[in-house]
Design an enzyme around this catalytic site. Structure first.
Site, PDB file in Angstrom:
ATOM      1  N   SER A  37      80.583  92.162 -27.304  1.00  0.00           N
ATOM      2  CA  SER A  37      79.665  93.025 -27.491  1.00  0.00           C
ATOM      3  C   SER A  37      78.750  92.970 -26.243  1.00  0.00           C
ATOM      4  O   SER A  37      78.901  92.095 -25.318  1.00  0.00           O
ATOM      5  CB  SER A  37      78.492  92.143 -28.624  1.00  0.00           C
ATOM      6  OG  SER A  37      77.253  92.853 -28.607  1.00  0.00           O
ATOM      7  N   TYR A  50      73.833  84.867 -32.097  1.00  0.00           N
ATOM      8  CA  TYR A  50      75.095  86.096 -32.132  1.00  0.00           C
ATOM      9  C   TYR A  50      75.289  86.378 -30.468  1.00  0.00           C
ATOM     10  O   TYR A  50      76.508  86.428 -30.008  1.00  0.00           O
ATOM     11  CB  TYR A  50      74.214  87.389 -32.743  1.00  0.00           C
ATOM     12  CG  TYR A  50      75.293  88.488 -32.595  1.00  0.00           C
ATOM     13  CD1 TYR A  50      76.146  88.660 -33.404  1.00  0.00           C
ATOM     14  CD2 TYR A  50      74.968  89.594 -31.459  1.00  0.00           C
ATOM     15  CE1 TYR A  50      76.856  89.960 -33.346  1.00  0.00           C
ATOM     16  CE2 TYR A  50      75.645  90.449 -31.297  1.00  0.00           C
ATOM     17  CZ  TYR A  50      76.860  90.719 -32.332  1.00  0.00           C
ATOM     18  OH  TYR A  50      77.588  91.941 -32.099  1.00  0.00           O
TER      19      TYR A  50
END
Length: 160
Positions: A37, A50
């Site tokens: 990401s 995350y």
């Protein structure tokens, strides 16, 4: 929930990689595509676990790509930004101010998947789909560490 995220994004990724890698090496070809990401490029307040797991995915993928260079097996880390998905739906529940911007801020999954496929077929180590995400990556590479946290903090506060 944090434990599940750690297991999925770190432990399962590594276990699956090493489960399939021997077969690829024995055949002399293969491609591994790992989904990181843009959160991997800097710490993101309020998305700390995350972002940390995605930093792991990126670091693991980059290191493994180098280890496997010349074997016929390539590793591609894909670092998309905001993407229309169930995760985006959940984020927009927390950050409803972003909802009107969804068509401009969120990539379509097929666009991200196409970029990932094309990058993997070209044996690219890193794929960052979208011009804004490429700019963000460059900014995070150039910015001093304290500045990165402040920049990502702006986004994180929206999700708080």
């Amino acid at each position: 929930r944090i434990g599940q995220m750690l297991r999925l994004n770190v432990a399962v990724l590594v276990e699956l990689t090493y489960a399939f890698l021997p077969g690829m090496l024995s055949r002399g070809h293969g491609r591994i595509v790992n989904l990181a990401s843009i959160a991997a490029f800097a710490p993101v307040p309020w998305l700390s676990v995350y972002a940390a797991t995605k930093s792991f995915v990126l670091a693991f993928s980059e290191a493994l790509a180098e280890e496997l260079r010349g074997t016929g097996v390539s590793v591609t880390a894909v670092c998309p930004g905001l993407t229309n998905s169930e995760m985006a739906d959940a984020a927009l529940e927390r950050a409803s101010d972003l909802a009107p911007w969804r068509p401009w801020l969120f990539a379509e999954p097929h666009t991200v998947a196409a970029a990932a496929y094309e990058g993997a077929m070209k044996h690219e180590d890193l794929v960052v789909p979208g011009a804004a995400n490429v700019f963000y990556r460059g900014l995070m590479k150039l910015a001093p560490r304290p500045a990165r946290s402040r920049v990502t903090g702006l986004f994180g506060r929206v999700l708080k």
